[in-house]
Design an enzyme around this catalytic site. Structure first.
Site, PDB file in Angstrom:
ATOM      1  N   GLY A 177      -3.237  -5.505   2.814  1.00 25.00           N
ATOM      2  CA  GLY A 177      -4.114  -4.616   2.051  1.00 25.00           C
ATOM      3  C   GLY A 177      -4.979  -5.407   1.080  1.00 25.00           C
ATOM      4  O   GLY A 177      -5.351  -6.559   1.331  1.00 25.00           O
ATOM      5  N   SER A 178      -5.214  -4.830  -0.071  1.00 26.10           N
ATOM      6  CA  SER A 178      -6.178  -5.417  -1.009  1.00 26.10           C
ATOM      7  C   SER A 178      -5.729  -6.731  -1.611  1.00 26.10           C
ATOM      8  O   SER A 178      -6.558  -7.457  -2.172  1.00 26.10           O
ATOM      9  CB  SER A 178      -6.468  -4.424  -2.136  1.00 26.10           C
ATOM     10  OG  SER A 178      -6.981  -3.238  -1.588  1.00 26.10           O
ATOM     11  N   THR A 179      -4.441  -7.027  -1.548  1.00 25.77           N
ATOM     12  CA  THR A 179      -4.033  -8.318  -2.098  1.00 25.77           C
ATOM     13  C   THR A 179      -4.750  -9.454  -1.369  1.00 25.77           C
ATOM     14  O   THR A 179      -4.961 -10.526  -1.923  1.00 25.77           O
ATOM     15  CB  THR A 179      -2.513  -8.546  -1.969  1.00 25.77           C
ATOM     16  OG1 THR A 179      -2.135  -8.436  -0.589  1.00 25.77           O
ATOM     17  CG2 THR A 179      -1.727  -7.522  -2.770  1.00 25.77           C
TER      18      THR A 179
END
Lengths: 468, 483
Positions: B218-220
């Site tokens: 995801g956004s990590t």
């Protein structure tokens, strides 16, 4: 080395110069004591991780026991073969080390009991040497021996299972907490005495030719009787006492003695045919035998093959060099200190160790047979040959069984395995072999030289003085 | 009678020769097959015959051996089994070993070459032979907090914490976990029963999520995209798109921001602080697949890593067209990471861009406690320039300020990035991620937290709401505990 004084020494100077090699025997015994002590040391290092002074006491005790045996030989059989006792001592010592090693692993105390049996055995050994001055006297009691032997052999089979059955074989007589003996071990010696004497006296009969068939002279049918009796007896043991090993051992001994006495191979051929027939019948009718054969054919996958499988795994993990004394897990094999002690040795001493053990047995048998060859009387030859062959057959049946060469049958490796009766009987056997060997190597008392007489025709004319 | 006697002698020789030939066959030719035969327990018995070394962390024993009265002399026990199971693994007579038990087996069982001298001296002095000890880098306080936080609400997930400067693994936690004790049982049936139980248990407790499971980041993953951007000439204040939604190149598929809103700011810094999807999708498209792959590799993707357990490879997937490159830029599509990899990413940024090799073993000791080998920090790569690392770190501070969730620590600056990863779950329950390090000015701890399937918040969950509180508690425990 000076000749030890013996009651039978002739005192003649010619005899006293014969080297009896008793010194060699003593040196070899000391060497085997060193080997055994060293072996216990290895066991202690790998099993207990300490070396105590106790070890050397064990070594000393071992040396004392066999030292006593040595002096019994020195006193009562001074001309006996010097290799026989050290070979027996070394085999017995290695067996004790292995029994002790398995004791540590399983927290049992068989080694101590085996030592007590050994002490008793050596007493009997000395008594046999002391009281039987000449093996030929045994022949005089041949019928008594035969009768007692037969009774001992048959007794456990006829007694109720409660006092005669151990691990499925009715071979024993149990004396409650005192322990148990296997009378067949003693019966084998007594019956050999009878058989040797019987064959010597009836030797001519057996060599008389019967009819010829395909260029082979068959024995007369009535001469077949003793072998048929032995065959039926062997089958009887197999059925009544449920032990194929003992059955095989008896029949084998009878067969070989018959062959030695008659010098006719046809007896062996006939005997083996009968044996094959018996084995075939047993295989067809007795499930226990079928199971043994099937396990032998596929030990790793047969459901009843647990013992043999574990034994083979032990041998396999030992490989050529072995795991080292105390470093394997021979205790996982059932009966690892008795029936399967050969595989215990194979695991920890490896192929090299096993071959060495087999070589020791081979030497022992060959020395025994050599004595039989050298002894001058027929009874001695036959009896000595039988005794030596007994060791060979016991070894072959048990070692072949536990290493997967032949189907497994219950016998113990002489001197190596745990077992009081076997030890006692085999020491008596060795005492008798030493007696025969003593007779074989004893220098003959030179007979009084006969006055040389020339043939009449060539004799000089002598002037005979007329008596005054 | 001498002739037949001689023949009997020959027969006896033949019998003994047969015996010898047979044992030669068994012990030489058949030996290997026999060693591997069914039900041959010899190797195992030898293995359990002496005392295996301990596994230690922070002065606590995590695994030790006690003497039993049975056939196998020593049995392994694990005080606090489930808490440390992802680290210790188990040592079972029935199922073999895994974890540190397997990776450090030769030290623990004493057969390692480095212990040869000890074996010799044991023999001479008569001391019972024993295996060597393995001391771990695990911080028990952090391990416990992480485990309690994950299990308190029944989350499935994982926490990995690293010392960014040395690569020491401070905690490695899984939930649900399992108890290795019953597996170490000498009773095969008991061991098999508990094995079956754990195999069938929900949430596969025996899977080591920290190093063996790969998840969409995801956004990590935008941290990697940012690193690639800075390395390709972007500045923190470079202008990026703030569109609420863009269309993936050569398709009609829209790619919206979270909640479909316009981004609150149009610089790279603002984009990361607010986790804008459209901006990072375009950046990935501009820097290109090769640059993305190269940057990810410098952070540890696609490398064989032993800590000493094997870490599964994190990977970007094929990125065969521009559309998938766009999606990959925001950590979707085929990008997969282990929690360990995400912690490494945070650690590298914290450590001026220098990625240290994660290691679990602090020291190995001989049975007499003498140190045999000690951890030597190893640099894996310079993931980004120190300058870029500091710039990303600044952005992460802003990101933390925008991150909700409880557990903020007063007086300590945390640099972080959350992630809320869709993974095609039918009920649309995302995995919540939180990667962070602290204190931002002198980082001592880097952490990655994943809570699977929305934790207790279902479809509404975000990394900030479910994972960030756990990460902060772990950091707090570490900083207070002197970590």
């Amino acid at each position: 080395m000076s000749l030890p004084g013996t009651s039978e020494g002739t005192g003649s100077s010619a005899v006293s110069q014969v080297n009896t090699r008793r010194g060699t025997e003593l040196v070899l015994l000391v060497i085997s004591a060193v080997i055994v002590t060293f072996a216990i040391m290895l066991v202690e290092i790998s099993q207990e991780n300490t070396i105590t002074r106790q070890l050397f006491y064990y070594g000393a005790a071992y040396l004392a026991l066999f030292g006593a045996a040595h002096f019994a030989v020195r006193k009562w059989a001074p001309y006996a073969d010097p290799l026989i006792l050290p070979l027996v001592a070394l085999l017995n010592g290695l067996g004790l080390v292995m029994i002790h090693r398995i004791d540590i692993a399983k927290d049992t105390e068989y080694a101590v009991r085996q030592i007590a049996w050994l002490a008793l055995s050596l007493v009997l050994f000395a008594l046999v040497l002391a009281f039987i001055k000449d093996h030929r006297t045994l022949a005089k009691y041949s019928f008594t021996c035969g009768f007692v032997g037969l009774v001992l052999l048959a007794l456990p089979g006829l007694l109720p299972s409660a006092i005669s059955e151990v691990n499925g074989a009715k071979l024993w007589i149990k004396f409650g907490p005192l322990g148990q003996v296997q009378p067949s071990e003693f019966a084998k010696i007594l019956l050999m005495i009878f058989f040797a004497s019987f064959l010597v006296s009836k030797r001519e009969l057996f060599t008389t030719a019967g009819r010829k068939f395909l260029n082979v002279e068959l024995p007369r049918p009535r001469d077949l009787m003793p072998m048929l009796v032995a065959w039926v007896a062997a089958i009887g043991i197999g059925v009544l006492e449920k032990d194929l090993g003992t059955s095989l051992l008896f029949f084998g001994i009878v067969l070989v003695m018959l062959y030695i006495a008659t010098e006719r191979a046809i007896w062996v051929v006939l005997g083996l045919s009968l044996f094959a027939l018996g084995a075939f019948l047993a295989f067809q009718t007795v499930t226990r035998v079928q199971s043994r054969v099937n396990v032998w054919l596929d030990p790793l996958h047969h459901e009843d093959g647990y013992q043999l499988k574990q034994a083979l795994y032990g041998l396999g993990s030992g490989g050529i060099g072995g795991s080292g004394l105390g470093n394997g897990s021979p205790e996982t094999v059932p009966f690892s200190n008795s029936d399967f002690i050969i595989t215990s040795m194979g695991e920890e001493l490896g192929l090299i160790g096993l071959i060495a053990i087999f070589m020791m047995y081979l030497l022992l048998m060959m020395r025994g047979l050599r004595s039989a060859l050298a002894v001058r009387d027929s009874f001695g030859k036959l009896f000595g040959g039988g005794l030596s062959f007994t060791i060979a057959l016991q070894l072959f049946v048990v070692a072949g069984g536990v290493t997967g060469l032949i189907p497994l049958t219950g016998l113990t490796a002489p001197f190596l395995a745990y077992g009081g009766s076997s030890l006692l009987a085999n020491y008596i056997l060795i005492a008798m072999l030493l007696r025969i060997s003593d007779a074989a190597r004893r220098p003959q008392t030179p007979a009084k030289p006969k006055p040389q007489q020339a043939p009449i025709a060539e004799a000089h004319t002598e002037l005979v003085e007329r008596p005054r | 009678m001498n002739k037949p006697l001689r023949r009997v002698a020959l027969a006896m020789m033949a019998m003994v020769l047969l015996l010898m030939a047979n044992v030669t066959y068994v012990q030489v030719i058949q030996a290997d097959d026999l060693r591997n035969g069914p039900g041959n327990g010899r190797t195992q018995r030898a293995e359990y015959a002496k005392q295996r070394g301990q596994i230690i962390a922070g002065g606590q024993s995590l695994a030790n051996s006690v003497e039993t009265g049975d056939e196998l002399k020593f049995q392994r026990t694990y005080p606090n089994g489930p808490l440390y199971a992802p680290v210790t693994g188990f040592d079972s007579p029935t199922y073999g070993a895994n974890g540190i038990e397997r990776a450090m087996d030769t030290i623990l069982n004493g057969s390692d070459d480095s212990l040869a001298f000890n074996r010799l001296s044991d023999m001479i002095t008569g001391r019972a032979p024993a295996g060597g000890d393995v001391e771990l880098t695990i911080n028990p306080a952090m391990q416990k907090v992480a485990y309690d936080e994950l299990t308190a609400k029944g989350f499935q997930g994982s926490v990995v914490a690293l010392n960014p400067k040395t690569g020491e693994i401070l905690s490695m936690v899984n939930s649900p976990s399992y108890d290795p004790n019953p597996l170490a049982s000498h009773d095969n049936n008991a061991a098999a029963e508990s094995w079956q139980q754990m195999e069938n248990a929900e949430g596969s407790p025996m899977s080591n999520r920290s190093v063996s499971e790969i998840y969409p980041p995801g956004s990590t993953f935008k941290l990697i995209t940012t690193a690639a951007a800075l390395d390709s000439g972007y500045q923190p204040n470079s202008q990026v798109t703030d569109a609420a939604s863009i269309t993936l190149p050569n398709t009609s598929t829209p790619l919206p921001n979270y909640g479909g809103k316009t981004c609150k700011g149009s610089t790279l810094t603002e984009a990361l602080a607010h986790s804008c999807n459209t901006a990072f999708a375009e950046i990935a498209g501009k820097v290109g697949a090769d640059k993305m792959r190269e940057t990810a590799a410098k952070f540890g993707f696609s490398t064989d890593l032993q800590i000493p357990m094997t870490v599964a490879k994190s990977d970007l997937g094929p990125m065969s067209d521009q559309a998938s490159l766009y999606q990959s830029g925001i950590g979707q599509r085929d990008v997969r990471v282990t929690p360990m990899q995400n912690a490494m990413m945070a650690a590298a940024i914290a450590n001026d861009g220098k990625l240290m090799k994660p290691q679990l073993v602090k020291s190995t000791r001989a049975p007499d406690m003498e140190v045999i080998d000690e951890l030597k920090p190893e640099e894996m790569s310079q993931a980004v320039s120190a300058n870029a690392a500091n710039q990303i770190s600044e952005m992460m501070l802003k990101s933390e300020q925008n991150t909700k969730g409880s557990g903020k620590i007063s007086g300590i600056d945390i640099a972080s990035k959350t992630g809320t990863a869709q993974h095609g779950d039918a009920a649309d329950k995302p995995h919540g991620w939180y990667v962070a390090f602290a204190p931002a000015e002198d980082p001592k701890i880097a952490v990655a937290v994943i809570v699977e399937n929305g934790g207790d918040e279902g479809a509404e969950a975000t990394g900030g709401s479910i994972s960030a509180p756990i990460g902060r508690e772990v950091i707090r425990a570490g900083l207070q505990g002197g970590g």
